[in-house]
Design a protein around this motif. Structure first.
Motif, PDB file in Angstrom:
ATOM      1  N   GLY A   2      -9.091  -4.664 -14.861  1.00 38.48           N
ATOM      2  CA  GLY A   2      -9.054  -4.272 -16.268  1.00 38.48           C
ATOM      3  C   GLY A   2      -9.364  -2.802 -16.461  1.00 38.48           C
ATOM      4  N   GLU A   3     -10.290  -2.283 -15.649  1.00 38.75           N
ATOM      5  CA  GLU A   3     -10.654  -0.875 -15.737  1.00 38.75           C
ATOM      6  C   GLU A   3      -9.483   0.015 -15.320  1.00 38.75           C
ATOM      7  OE1 GLU A   3     -13.757   2.078 -13.522  1.00 38.75           O
ATOM      8  OE2 GLU A   3     -14.474   0.051 -13.972  1.00 38.75           O
ATOM      9  N   ALA A   4      -8.756  -0.410 -14.296  1.00 42.29           N
ATOM     10  CA  ALA A   4      -7.596   0.361 -13.826  1.00 42.29           C
ATOM     11  C   ALA A   4      -6.512   0.409 -14.899  1.00 42.29           C
ATOM     12  CB  ALA A   4      -7.044  -0.241 -12.538  1.00 42.29           C
ATOM     13  N   VAL A   5      -6.265  -0.726 -15.548  1.00 40.37           N
ATOM     14  CA  VAL A   5      -5.259  -0.788 -16.620  1.00 40.37           C
ATOM     15  C   VAL A   5      -5.681   0.097 -17.785  1.00 40.37           C
ATOM     16  CG1 VAL A   5      -4.169  -2.301 -18.326  1.00 40.37           C
ATOM     17  CG2 VAL A   5      -4.434  -3.078 -15.956  1.00 40.37           C
ATOM     18  N   ALA A   6      -6.935   0.060 -18.138  1.00 44.74           N
ATOM     19  CA  ALA A   6      -7.452   0.884 -19.229  1.00 44.74           C
ATOM     20  C   ALA A   6      -7.308   2.380 -18.889  1.00 44.74           C
ATOM     21  CB  ALA A   6      -8.911   0.541 -19.512  1.00 44.74           C
ATOM     22  N   ASN A   7      -7.542   2.726 -17.640  1.00 43.69           N
ATOM     23  CA  ASN A   7      -7.413   4.110 -17.198  1.00 43.69           C
ATOM     24  C   ASN A   7      -5.967   4.593 -17.345  1.00 43.69           C
ATOM     25  OD1 ASN A   7      -8.042   6.599 -16.020  1.00 43.69           O
ATOM     26  ND2 ASN A   7      -7.738   5.815 -13.950  1.00 43.69           N
ATOM     27  N   VAL A   8      -5.012   3.770 -16.913  1.00 43.22           N
ATOM     28  CA  VAL A   8      -3.589   4.109 -17.040  1.00 43.22           C
ATOM     29  C   VAL A   8      -3.228   4.271 -18.517  1.00 43.22           C
ATOM     30  CG1 VAL A   8      -1.235   3.231 -16.722  1.00 43.22           C
ATOM     31  CG2 VAL A   8      -2.887   3.077 -14.851  1.00 43.22           C
ATOM     32  N   CYS A  28      -4.373   5.545  -9.491  1.00 43.54           N
ATOM     33  CA  CYS A  28      -4.564   4.494 -10.498  1.00 43.54           C
ATOM     34  C   CYS A  28      -4.332   3.088  -9.928  1.00 43.54           C
ATOM     35  CB  CYS A  28      -3.623   4.722 -11.679  1.00 43.54           C
ATOM     36  SG  CYS A  28      -4.118   6.070 -12.752  1.00 43.54           S
ATOM     37  N   LYS A  29      -4.206   2.981  -8.615  1.00 39.01           N
ATOM     38  CA  LYS A  29      -4.003   1.694  -7.939  1.00 39.01           C
ATOM     39  C   LYS A  29      -2.706   1.007  -8.355  1.00 39.01           C
ATOM     40  CE  LYS A  29      -8.938   1.095  -7.440  1.00 39.01           C
ATOM     41  NZ  LYS A  29     -10.132   0.453  -7.907  1.00 39.01           N
ATOM     42  N   GLU A  57      -0.263   2.763  -4.707  1.00 32.87           N
ATOM     43  CA  GLU A  57       0.197   1.808  -3.697  1.00 32.87           C
ATOM     44  C   GLU A  57       1.663   1.451  -3.932  1.00 32.87           C
ATOM     45  OE1 GLU A  57      -2.715  -1.383  -3.918  1.00 32.87           O
ATOM     46  OE2 GLU A  57      -4.306   0.118  -4.038  1.00 32.87           O
ATOM     47  N   LEU A  58       2.438   2.438  -4.411  1.00 39.88           N
ATOM     48  CA  LEU A  58       3.849   2.215  -4.730  1.00 39.88           C
ATOM     49  C   LEU A  58       4.665   1.950  -3.471  1.00 39.88           C
ATOM     50  CD1 LEU A  58       4.372   5.133  -7.280  1.00 39.88           C
ATOM     51  CD2 LEU A  58       3.978   2.731  -7.812  1.00 39.88           C
ATOM     52  N   LYS A  59       5.484   0.899  -3.527  1.00 42.90           N
ATOM     53  CA  LYS A  59       6.380   0.597  -2.418  1.00 42.90           C
ATOM     54  C   LYS A  59       7.812   1.015  -2.730  1.00 42.90           C
ATOM     55  CE  LYS A  59       3.890  -3.231  -0.254  1.00 42.90           C
ATOM     56  NZ  LYS A  59       2.588  -3.006  -0.780  1.00 42.90           N
ATOM     57  N   ALA A  60       8.082   1.301  -4.013  1.00 45.23           N
ATOM     58  CA  ALA A  60       9.432   1.696  -4.425  1.00 45.23           C
ATOM     59  C   ALA A  60       9.376   2.509  -5.708  1.00 45.23           C
ATOM     60  CB  ALA A  60      10.296   0.461  -4.639  1.00 45.23           C
ATOM     61  N   ASN A  80       1.642   7.138  -0.924  1.00 42.57           N
ATOM     62  CA  ASN A  80       2.043   5.803  -1.326  1.00 42.57           C
ATOM     63  C   ASN A  80       2.599   5.062  -0.105  1.00 42.57           C
ATOM     64  OD1 ASN A  80       1.798   5.319  -4.406  1.00 42.57           O
ATOM     65  ND2 ASN A  80       2.513   7.427  -4.258  1.00 42.57           N
ATOM     66  N   SER A  81       3.399   4.035  -0.327  1.00 41.27           N
ATOM     67  CA  SER A  81       3.986   3.260   0.769  1.00 41.27           C
ATOM     68  C   SER A  81       5.503   3.244   0.676  1.00 41.27           C
ATOM     69  CB  SER A  81       3.445   1.820   0.742  1.00 41.27           C
ATOM     70  OG  SER A  81       2.059   1.819   0.967  1.00 41.27           O
ATOM     71  N   LEU A  82       6.087   4.361   0.242  1.00 40.23           N
ATOM     72  CA  LEU A  82       7.532   4.435   0.063  1.00 40.23           C
ATOM     73  C   LEU A  82       8.255   4.546   1.410  1.00 40.23           C
ATOM     74  CD1 LEU A  82       7.593   7.025  -2.858  1.00 40.23           C
ATOM     75  CD2 LEU A  82       7.803   4.545  -3.038  1.00 40.23           C
TER      76      LEU A  82
END
Length: 175
Positions: A2-8, A28-29, A57-60, A80-82
């Motif tokens: 929830g904290e991560a979503v609020a930060n975004v 921002c995870k 942690e983006l894969k795409a 990231n993980s692209l």
């Protein structure tokens, strides 16, 4: 979570309220670019010229992302993980700098070579062994290609031509 979503949400709202040209969603995870962001930013997407999505942690990266932010000048996707980029990235007519350092690329993303405005490409710390040398030398605006900490083959490491107009950064072989 929830904290991560609020930060975004907070960072996106700041961008909209200030009419800023930069959207910073670094660390921002994120595992994907949030769908809701497209709606919130709809009125300001043309004004956004810099997006920082480093250390997520983006894969795409989706075609929708590229099409929505077609005015981008700088795109930071470091850490990231692209493994690849969508073909449509070649249509980014204003992009001057892209940072893809510390991802999981094993092949040079050749669709970058079709971006006529691109000046800086950072692919440091990936797993790329070959470069599309002819396509890279045809890029008239390219100034710097950072390929440090990649297992480049000898041909790529020793590459230097009189018509090469950009700086190629590589990691020296350890003796």
């Amino acid at each position: 979570m929830g904290e991560a979503v609020a930060n975004v949400a907070r960072r996106i709202n700041e961008t909209v309220e200030k009419g800023a040209d930069t959207l910073d969603l670094a660390a921002c995870k994120l595992i994907s670019f949030p769908e809701g962001v497209y709606k919130v930013l709809r009125s300001v997407t043309d004004n956004i010229h810099v997006i920082n999505l480093a250390d997520n942690e983006l894969k795409a990266v989706t075609s929708k992302f590229i099409a929505t932010f077609s005015q981008l000048r700088v795109l930071n996707l470091e850490g990231n993980s692209l493994t690849q980029l969508p073909e449509i990235i070649g249509s980014m007519m204003h992009l001057t700098s892209i940072n893809l350092a510390r991802n999981k690329f094993t092949v040079f993303p050749e669709n970058l070579t079709t971006i006529k405005t691109l000046q800086n490409i950072n692919l440091e710390g990936n797993d790329i062994s070959e470069l599309p040398l002819e396509k890279l030398t045809a890029m008239t605006t390219l100034q710097c290609l950072n390929m440090k900490s990649n297992p480049l083959n000898k041909e790529a490491k020793c590459f230097s031509q009189p018509n090469m107009t950009f700086e190629l950064l590589t990691t020296a072989d350890k003796e």
